[in-house]
Design a protein around this motif. Structure first.
Motif, PDB file in Angstrom:
ATOM      1  N   ASN A   1       0.860  -1.177   0.000  1.00 41.74           N
ATOM      2  CA  ASN A   1       0.000   0.000   0.000  1.00 41.74           C
ATOM      3  C   ASN A   1       0.898   1.228   0.000  1.00 41.74           C
ATOM      4  O   ASN A   1       1.763   1.360   0.867  1.00 41.74           O
ATOM      5  CB  ASN A   1      -0.899   0.025   1.236  1.00 41.74           C
ATOM      6  CG  ASN A   1      -1.815  -1.176   1.278  1.00 41.74           C
ATOM      7  OD1 ASN A   1      -2.334  -1.586   0.259  1.00 41.74           O
ATOM      8  ND2 ASN A   1      -2.006  -1.732   2.467  1.00 41.74           N
ATOM      9  N   GLN A   2       0.679   2.106  -0.955  1.00 40.94           N
ATOM     10  CA  GLN A   2       1.530   3.280  -1.079  1.00 40.94           C
ATOM     11  C   GLN A   2       0.711   4.528  -0.796  1.00 40.94           C
ATOM     12  O   GLN A   2      -0.401   4.677  -1.302  1.00 40.94           O
ATOM     13  CB  GLN A   2       2.155   3.326  -2.469  1.00 40.94           C
ATOM     14  CG  GLN A   2       3.032   2.105  -2.730  1.00 40.94           C
ATOM     15  CD  GLN A   2       3.561   2.046  -4.140  1.00 40.94           C
ATOM     16  OE1 GLN A   2       3.457   3.017  -4.886  1.00 40.94           O
ATOM     17  NE2 GLN A   2       4.135   0.909  -4.526  1.00 40.94           N
ATOM     18  N   VAL A   3       1.269   5.426   0.014  1.00 36.41           N
ATOM     19  CA  VAL A   3       0.520   6.589   0.490  1.00 36.41           C
ATOM     20  C   VAL A   3       1.246   7.871   0.099  1.00 36.41           C
ATOM     21  O   VAL A   3       2.469   7.900  -0.065  1.00 36.41           O
ATOM     22  CB  VAL A   3       0.330   6.528   2.013  1.00 36.41           C
ATOM     23  CG1 VAL A   3      -0.399   5.252   2.400  1.00 36.41           C
ATOM     24  CG2 VAL A   3       1.661   6.612   2.760  1.00 36.41           C
ATOM     25  N   PHE A   4       0.464   8.943  -0.055  1.00 42.38           N
ATOM     26  CA  PHE A   4       0.985  10.255  -0.438  1.00 42.38           C
ATOM     27  C   PHE A   4       0.718  11.216   0.716  1.00 42.38           C
ATOM     28  O   PHE A   4      -0.433  11.552   1.012  1.00 42.38           O
ATOM     29  CB  PHE A   4       0.319  10.746  -1.724  1.00 42.38           C
ATOM     30  CG  PHE A   4       0.595   9.857  -2.909  1.00 42.38           C
ATOM     31  CD1 PHE A   4       1.610  10.160  -3.805  1.00 42.38           C
ATOM     32  CD2 PHE A   4      -0.156   8.712  -3.123  1.00 42.38           C
ATOM     33  CE1 PHE A   4       1.872   9.341  -4.893  1.00 42.38           C
ATOM     34  CE2 PHE A   4       0.091   7.881  -4.214  1.00 42.38           C
ATOM     35  CZ  PHE A   4       1.118   8.191  -5.093  1.00 42.38           C
ATOM     36  N   ALA A   5       1.769  11.636   1.382  1.00 42.57           N
ATOM     37  CA  ALA A   5       1.651  12.399   2.624  1.00 42.57           C
ATOM     38  C   ALA A   5       1.036  13.769   2.393  1.00 42.57           C
ATOM     39  O   ALA A   5       1.310  14.450   1.390  1.00 42.57           O
ATOM     40  CB  ALA A   5       3.027  12.554   3.270  1.00 42.57           C
ATOM     41  N   ALA A   6       0.188  14.193   3.345  1.00 44.10           N
ATOM     42  CA  ALA A   6      -0.297  15.568   3.387  1.00 44.10           C
ATOM     43  C   ALA A   6       0.822  16.460   3.927  1.00 44.10           C
ATOM     44  O   ALA A   6       1.753  15.983   4.579  1.00 44.10           O
ATOM     45  CB  ALA A   6      -1.534  15.655   4.269  1.00 44.10           C
ATOM     46  N   PRO A   7       0.791  17.767   3.664  1.00 47.31           N
ATOM     47  CA  PRO A   7       1.870  18.646   4.124  1.00 47.31           C
ATOM     48  C   PRO A   7       2.046  18.605   5.629  1.00 47.31           C
ATOM     49  O   PRO A   7       1.078  18.519   6.382  1.00 47.31           O
ATOM     50  CB  PRO A   7       1.409  20.037   3.660  1.00 47.31           C
ATOM     51  CG  PRO A   7       0.516  19.782   2.499  1.00 47.31           C
ATOM     52  CD  PRO A   7      -0.189  18.493   2.829  1.00 47.31           C
ATOM     53  N   PRO A   8       3.294  18.682   6.095  1.00 45.94           N
ATOM     54  CA  PRO A   8       3.569  18.743   7.546  1.00 45.94           C
ATOM     55  C   PRO A   8       3.310  20.159   8.060  1.00 45.94           C
ATOM     56  O   PRO A   8       2.658  20.972   7.391  1.00 45.94           O
ATOM     57  CB  PRO A   8       5.046  18.381   7.614  1.00 45.94           C
ATOM     58  CG  PRO A   8       5.608  18.927   6.335  1.00 45.94           C
ATOM     59  CD  PRO A   8       4.527  18.740   5.306  1.00 45.94           C
ATOM     60  N   LEU A   9       3.820  20.465   9.241  1.00 51.51           N
ATOM     61  CA  LEU A   9       3.729  21.815   9.789  1.00 51.51           C
ATOM     62  C   LEU A   9       4.408  22.806   8.841  1.00 51.51           C
ATOM     63  O   LEU A   9       5.564  22.623   8.457  1.00 51.51           O
ATOM     64  CB  LEU A   9       4.414  21.868  11.156  1.00 51.51           C
ATOM     65  CG  LEU A   9       4.711  23.270  11.721  1.00 51.51           C
ATOM     66  CD1 LEU A   9       3.426  24.008  12.036  1.00 51.51           C
ATOM     67  CD2 LEU A   9       5.612  23.159  12.944  1.00 51.51           C
ATOM     68  N   THR A  10       3.670  23.833   8.451  1.00 55.09           N
ATOM     69  CA  THR A  10       4.246  24.915   7.648  1.00 55.09           C
ATOM     70  C   THR A  10       3.906  26.235   8.325  1.00 55.09           C
ATOM     71  O   THR A  10       2.841  26.389   8.923  1.00 55.09           O
ATOM     72  CB  THR A  10       3.701  24.917   6.205  1.00 55.09           C
ATOM     73  OG1 THR A  10       2.272  25.005   6.225  1.00 55.09           O
ATOM     74  CG2 THR A  10       4.122  23.665   5.466  1.00 55.09           C
TER      75      THR A  10
END
Length: 746
Positions: free
Chosen positions: A727-736
Motif C-alpha cells: 500500500n503506497q501513500v501520499f503524505a499531506a503537508p507537515p507543519l508549515t
C-alpha cells in the motif's frame, strides 16, 4: 500547485460578480451576493446548497489555494492527485474523481470567470486577488456545463476597476525556504477603460527525502517535492456604450513543481501488508530486503529506488465576455480558449511517465430577464470542443487520443405564486459526441492496438424547486434534480478483457431540502441542508489484484446526509464560524464483475478487505460472497463526519489594527481506495491552523504570521495499491509556517 490566476489579495469586502459582468458590492446589511443561479442574488435567498467566501474571508482565513477550501465547506474533500503536482482530487458528498489522465472527465466542475476547466491537471488554482469563491454542492446540470454531477466551484477574480490607479504587492517567507512574491496593478486608461496586470512567483523546498540504497545510494538525502510556480495575468475592461461592456482576460502559468512522491504505509494491523522501514512517510526508501539495482529496467524499479521526480505544466487561457444590459433583460456572450501541456515523471504504484497536450474551446450565450411581474427566467446555449492527446508509460507504453464535442440548450424559470412562495423549474438538453483511440505497446500490443471507440449521448436533465419564506429571515426550500456524467473509456489496457473499456453514462437523482436563516441584523447566520442522492452506473476507477488500473460502472449507490454551516458576530470585530457534515454512503446493487473490481477479488481469491471466504472458488456461492463483501465496502473519500470551527478577531491598537484567527478542523477516517485495502485508511483527524497580524490604519501595509497543521500531524490524503501486499501513500503537508508582508499604494 498550478495557479491560473496570478494576482494579489486586497483587504476589501466580499464581492460577487454577476453573470452580466456588473460587480456587485456586499449589501449594507451584510448580505453576500452570489451568482449560483447565473444571476445576482442574496445568498440567503438561493434555494440550493451554496457556500460563498469573499475576498475578506479568503484573506482572513489564510485560504491560498483550492486545497484550503475543503475544511471551509461541509461535505467536501479536496487533495492533490496521486503522484502529481497540480491535479485536484475533488469529492463532494462522497462522490468525485481522482483520475487525472486525459480520457477521464472531472465529477465536479471548476469555473474560472465563467469558463469551464476541462482537465483536472492544472486545477489546483491559487486563490489570489479573488472577489469571490462559490462552492455549489449537488448536481448542477441545468444551468452549468459539462460533468457537474457532484457540484461546481466558481472562482471569480478581481476585474479592472474604472477610475482607479492602484498597486499592491505581497512578499512572504516560510519554512522549507518558501519564498513568494505577488503583485497587481490597476490602471485607469480612460473614463470607460481600465486594465489590470499581475504576476506571481513562488518556490519552496520539498517535504520529502529520498533514501535509496544499492546502486542509487549516492542519491540518498536528496529532497523531492520542490515547488516552483510562475504566472502572469492581464485583463482589460471597457464600457462600449450605455448598454454594452467587454471584459478580456489572458493568463499564463508555468508550474515546474515536483510531483508528490509515495511512501509505503507506515503501519497496518494486517501482518500481510508491507510497511515502511522507518515508519516515516516523509522519507522514501525501499521495502525491507529490497536492494536498488541499475540492472532493473526503469519501468520496473520498485518504490524507494526511483529518483526521477519531475513535472512541467504549462497552461494558458484567453477569454472575452461581452455584456449588454437593458431595462428588463441582459445578454452575455463568453468566448474562451484554453490550452495545457503536461510532462510528468513520477511513481504511482510503479514508475509513471505522462505527456498531455490539451486544447479546448467554449462558447456560451446567456439571456437573463428582469421583468417587473412574477415570472423571470434564465436561458442560454453552450458549446464545447476539446482535443486531448495523452502518452504515458505505466509498466508498458500507452496512448490515448480523445476528441469531444458538446452542445447544450438550457432554461430555468421562477414564478412567484405569492410574496412568500416561489416555484422554480429548469431543463437542459445536452448532445455530446466523443471519439476515442487507444494504443497499448510492448507485450500488450497484440490485443491493444488501434482500439477505436465512440461514445455519444443525448441527455435531458431537469430540476424542480419550491421555496417558501416563513419570515423575512427564514427560508425553507425543497428540490428534485437530475444530473449525468458523460460516457467515456478507461485509459488502461492490461488484459484482453480490460482493454480501454467503455464506461457508460452515470446518472443521478437528487432530493434536497434546506433552511436558510439569518437573525440579529445579519449577525447570526445558520443554514442546514438534507440531501438524498441516488446514483445509477456510478463511474469508478479501481485497482486490479495485479496492480493494474481500469474503470467500470459500479451499479447503484445511495448517499444521504446533512450539512450545517453558520456564523456569529457577538460583538464588533469578532466573527465565529463553523460547519459540519454527516454522510451515509453505501453501494446498493452490484454484479460479480463490479464487485470483483471494487474489492480486488478474482473468481478464486477474495480481496484483502474480504478476508477468507468459506465457499468454493468458481461457484455461484463464492461469487455471491464477493458481492456481499463489496456491498459492505465504504465509498472512498466519504467521511461519516467532518466539521470545522474557527474565529477571526480584529481590534484597534495604536496606529492600526491587530487581527487574530484560527481554525480547528476534524475529519473522520476514510478509505482512499475503493477496495478498502488494509493500510489505506486515511486518518486526517484534528488539524489546527492559526494566524496573527497587524494592518496599518490607512491599510498601506500589513504583516501576517501564519501556521498550518500546527501539531505537525503526519497523515496521508491519497494512496494507491501496487498489488500483492504494498500500500503506497501520499503524505499531506507537515507543519508549515511563515510571515507575509503586504503593501498597497493608491
Amino acid at each position: 500547485m498550478t495557479s491560473t490566476l496570478a494576482l494579489a489579495f486586497t483587504p476589501s469586502a466580499a464581492l460577487a460578480q454577476d453573470q452580466e459582468g456588473a460587480s456587485q458590492e456586499t449589501e449594507e446589511d451584510g448580505a453576500i451576493i452570489v451568482t449560483a443561479q447565473r444571476r445576482a442574488q442574496n445568498l440567503q435567498d438561493v434555494p440550493a446548497a451554496v457556500t460563498a467566501l469573499g475576498a475578506a474571508q479568503l484573506e482572513s482565513r489564510q485560504i491560498t489555494d483550492t486545497n484550503d477550501l475543503q475544511a471551509q465547506v461541509p461535505g467536501v474533500v479536496i487533495t492533490t492527485g496521486t503522484g502529481t503536482a497540480s491535479s485536484a482530487r475533488i469529492f463532494f458528498r462522497g462522490v468525485g474523481e481522482d483520475e487525472s489522465r486525459g480520457a477521464v472527465d472531472p465529477a465536479v466542475g471548476i469555473y474560472i470567470d465563467n469558463v469551464y476547466l476541462g482537465r483536472t491537471v492544472g486545477s489546483l488554482v491559487d486563490l489570489v486577488d479573488i472577489e469571490q469563491v462559490e462552492v455549489l454542492r449537488g448536481p448542477q446540470g441545468t444551468l452549468y456545463g459539462r460533468n457537474t454531477n457532484g457540484g461546481a466551484i466558481k472562482i471569480t477574480s478581481a476585474r479592472p476597476k474604472l477610475g482607479e490607479n492602484t498597486f499592491s504587492a505581497d512578499l512572504g517567507y516560510g519554512n522549507f525556504d518558501r519564498i513568494q512574491a505577488k503583485g497587481a496593478a490597476n490602471l485607469s486608461l480612460a473614463d470607460s477603460v481600465a486594465v489590470r496586470v499581475s504576476a506571481l512567483f513562488r518556490e519552496r523546498d520539498g517535504y520529502h527525502t529520498l533514501n535509496p540504497n544499492g546502486d542509487f545510494a549516492n542519491e540518498a538525502g536528496t529532497t523531492v517535492g520542490d515547488e516552483q510556480v510562475l504566472a502572469f495575468r492581464g485583463s482589460l475592461y471597457g464600457e462600449l456604450d450605455d448598454n454594452w461592456s467587454a471584459l478580456a482576460i489572458f493568463d499564463y502559468t508555468s508550474d515546474k513543481s515536483d510531483p508528490t512522491p509515495s511512501s509505503l504505509a507506515s503501519s497496518s494491523t494486517n501482518p500481510a501488508i508491507t510497511t515502511d522501514v522507518d515508519q516515516d512517510i516523509f522519507t522514501i526508501e525501499p521495502a525491507a530486503g529490497v536492494t536498488c539495482s541499475a540492472a532493473t529496467p526503469v519501468n520496473f524499479q520498485p518504490i524507494g529506488c526511483v529518483t526521477n521526480f519531475d513535472s512541467e505544466v504549462e497552461a494558458f487561457g484567453a477569454s472575452i465576455q461581452l455584456t449588454g444590459e437593458y431595462d428588463n433583460f441582459s445578454i452575455t456572450s463568453i468566448t474562451a480558449l484554453r490550452a495545457l501541456t503536461d510532462d510528468l515523471s513520477s511513481f504511482i504504484s510503479f514508475p509513471f511517465f505522462q505527456q498531455t497536450d490539451q486544447d479546448q474551446f467554449s462558447q456560451e450565450f446567456l439571456f437573463n430577464s428582469d421583468f417587473a411581474g412574477p415570472f423571470n427566467f434564465t436561458a442560454g446555449a453552450f458549446y464545447y470542443n476539446e482535443t486531448v492527446n495523452l502518452d504515458y508509460v505505466f509498466v508498458f507504453p500507452f496512448q490515448n487520443d480523445v476528441d469531444t464535442e458538446s452542445f447544450s440548450l438550457f432554461a430555468q424559470g421562477t414564478f412567484d405564486v405569492t410574496e412568500a412562495l416561489t416555484l422554480t423549474g429548469g431543463l437542459r438538453w445536452t448532445s455530446e459526441d466523443r471519439e476515442f483511440e487507444g494504443d497499448a505497446g510492448g507485450p500488450l500490443a497484440g490485443f491493444g492496438s488501434d482500439i477505436i471507440g465512440e461514445a455519444d449521448t443525448d441527455n435531458v436533465t431537469w430540476t424542480a424547486k419550491a421555496d417558501y419564506a416563513i419570515t423575512e429571515d427564514i427560508l425553507f426550500y425543497a428540490s428534485y434534480s437530475t444530473g449525468f456524467k458523460s460516457p467515456g473509456f478507461s485509459p488502461d489496457c492490461f488484459s484482453p478483457v480490460a482493454c480501454f473499456l467503455p464506461v457508460a453514462e452515470e446518472q443521478l437523482d437528487s432530493i434536497e431540502a434546506g433552511l436558510r436563516t439569518q437573525f440579529w441584523d445579519g449577525r447570526v447566520t445558520l443554514n442546514a441542508t438534507y440531501f438524498y442522492n441516488d446514483y445509477q452506473d456510478l463511474q469508478i476507477s479501481g485497482t486490479l489484484p495485479t496492480g493494474g488500473f481500469t474503470r467500470i460502472n459500479a451499479g447503484e449507490a445511495r448517499i444521504q446526509g446533512a450539512e450545517i454551516e453558520g456564523s456569529l458576530e457577538p460583538t464588533d470585530g469578532l466573527t465565529i464560524y463553523a460547519n459540519a457534515s454527516w454522510l451515509d454512503a453505501e453501494y446498493q446493487s452490484l454484479n460479480f464483475a463490479q464487485a470483483g473490481l471494487l474489492s480486488g477479488s478474482t473468481t478464486t481469491t477474495p480481496g484483502l478487505a474480504c478476508g477468507t471466504v468459506s465457499a468454493m472458488p468458481n461457484t455461484p456461492e463464492f461469487e455471491q460472497a464477493i458481492i456481499d463483501c463489496a456491498l459492505g465496502l465504504d465509498l472512498k473519500n466519504a467521511p461519516d463526519l467532518k466539521a470545522l470551527v474557527g474565529f477571526n478577531y480584529e481590534f484597534l491598537i495604536g496606529g492600526g489594527e491587530i487581527f487574530i484567527g484560527g481554525d480547528a478542523a476534524y475529519e473522520d477516517d476514510t478509505f482512499g481506495l475503493v477496495a478498502n485495502v488494509p493500510g489505506t485508511k486515511q486518518e486526517p483527524g484534528l488539524r489546527l491552523d492559526a494566524r496573527i497580524g497587524f494592518r496599518s490604519e490607512n491599510e498601506r501595509w500589513s504583516v501576517t504570521l501564519w501556521g498550518k497543521n500546527l501539531t505537525d500531524r503526519e497523515y496521508f490524503r491519497a494512496n494507491t495499491f501496487a498489488g500483492g501486499s504494498q500500500n503506497q501513500v501520499f503524505a499531506a503537508p507537515p507543519l508549515t509556517f511563515g510571515v507575509d508582508v503586504g503593501f498597497r499604494f493608491d
